[in-house]
Structures are given as structure tokens and as C-alpha cells.
Design a protein around this motif. Structure first.
Motif, PDB file in Angstrom:
ATOM      1  N   PRO A 155       0.578  -1.344   0.073  1.00 32.53           N
ATOM      2  CA  PRO A 155       0.180   0.425  -0.445  1.00 32.53           C
ATOM      3  C   PRO A 155       1.038   1.504   0.221  1.00 32.53           C
ATOM      4  N   THR A 193      -1.823  -2.295   7.209  1.00 35.91           N
ATOM      5  CA  THR A 193      -3.123  -1.822   6.614  1.00 35.91           C
ATOM      6  C   THR A 193      -4.136  -1.990   7.305  1.00 35.91           C
ATOM      7  N   ASP A 194      -3.294  -2.151   9.038  1.00 37.62           N
ATOM      8  CA  ASP A 194      -4.629  -1.782   9.911  1.00 37.62           C
ATOM      9  C   ASP A 194      -4.402  -0.393  10.724  1.00 37.62           C
ATOM     10  N   LYS A 241      -4.931   3.966  10.394  1.00 38.82           N
ATOM     11  CA  LYS A 241      -6.363   4.653   9.871  1.00 38.82           C
ATOM     12  C   LYS A 241      -4.570   5.749   9.063  1.00 38.82           C
ATOM     13  N   ASN A 287      -9.336   1.184  -3.327  1.00 37.63           N
ATOM     14  CA  ASN A 287      -8.092   0.386  -2.176  1.00 37.63           C
ATOM     15  C   ASN A 287      -8.430   1.341  -0.471  1.00 37.63           C
ATOM     16  N   SER A 332     -11.043   2.005   2.796  1.00 39.11           N
ATOM     17  CA  SER A 332     -12.217   0.603   3.364  1.00 39.11           C
ATOM     18  C   SER A 332     -13.869   0.914   3.425  1.00 39.11           C
ATOM     19  N   SER A 353     -11.136   6.329   7.591  1.00 41.11           N
ATOM     20  CA  SER A 353     -10.197   5.244   7.187  1.00 41.11           C
ATOM     21  C   SER A 353      -8.521   4.632   6.819  1.00 41.11           C
ATOM     22  N   ARG A 354      -8.959   3.347   5.930  1.00 37.02           N
ATOM     23  CA  ARG A 354      -7.827   3.168   6.369  1.00 37.02           C
ATOM     24  C   ARG A 354      -7.450   1.940   4.671  1.00 37.02           C
ATOM     25  N   LEU A 402      -6.439  -0.113   2.743  1.00 38.10           N
ATOM     26  CA  LEU A 402      -6.308  -1.697   2.382  1.00 38.10           C
ATOM     27  C   LEU A 402      -4.715  -2.480   1.097  1.00 38.10           C
ATOM     28  N   GLN A 403      -4.609  -1.944   0.328  1.00 46.59           N
ATOM     29  CA  GLN A 403      -4.140  -1.870  -1.127  1.00 46.59           C
ATOM     30  C   GLN A 403      -3.951  -1.352  -1.726  1.00 46.59           C
TER      31      GLN A 403
END
Length: 108
Positions: free
Chosen positions: A2, A19-20, A22, A57, A59, A84-85, A87-88
Motif C-alpha cells: 500500500p 493495512t490496519d 488509519k 483501495n 476501507s 479510513s484505512r 487496504l491495498q
């Protein structure tokens, strides 16, 4: 891996394997000052980011973001960095004009 690119901060790039986290946490951990008036609680919109590319990409929208969107305080291409996070993939964002700090030099 990411990647976040902040376009109007001279394309500052943040790579993260985690990816965990924010988006605002990743930004702050990489030494960038980003506004957050409510202390990253989702109670205001001062930490919003404008997404230029990569919305798919991030959350899913949270209840707080939906609340602000219904009040017309978030546009379709805006999200709260505190909610928001990534993720990829790649996320290209910029700081909204209203949330720019006077002590930082922006490239747009």
C-alpha cells in the motif's frame, strides 16, 4: 505494498505494509502535519482528504462519514483520514484548501 501519495505536498510518498492503520496515523508517523481538530475521533471534517485516485483501495465508509456526507460536509471524492484505512494499492490524495496549515508549503 500500500502507498499513499500526497499530491499537493510535492508528491510526498508513504509506503506501508500495515493495512490496519488509519490514513491519518500513517501520515503523522511519516512526519507530515495534518489537521485533526477533534483529536481523530470523527467528530468534525478537518482531517478530510480529497481522493484523486484509488478510492477503491480504501476501507468502507464509516457511520461518521455517512453522517457528514448527508449534511453535505463531504463530497463524493472526500473521506476522513481518521476514519479510513488504506487496504491495498495506491491512494493519491491532496489536502483540501480549507484545511491547509499556514506553516507548510503546498505545491499547488
Amino acid at each position: 505494498m500500500p502507498r499513499i501519495i500526497i499530491q499537493n505536498l510535492e508528491n510526498f510518498t508513504i509506503d506501508s505494509e500495515n493495512t490496519d492503520r488509519k490514513v491519518i496515523e500513517l501520515i503523522h508517523e511519516n512526519g507530515i502535519d495534518w489537521m485533526h481538530a477533534c483529536g481523530k475521533k470523527g467528530r468534525c471534517t478537518s482531517c478530510k482528504m480529497i481522493i484523486l485516485e484509488g478510492q477503491e483501495n480504501v476501507s468502507e465508509e464509516t457511520e461518521r462519514e455517512t453522517f457528514f456526507r448527508q449534511q453535505n460536509r463531504l463530497l463524493p471524492n472526500e473521506r476522513l483520514t481518521c476514519q479510513s484505512r488504506l487496504l491495498q494499492g495506491r491512494l493519491i490524495i491532496k489536502v483540501a484548501d480549507i484545511n491547509k496549515f499556514p506553516h507548510l508549503k503546498y505545491s499547488d
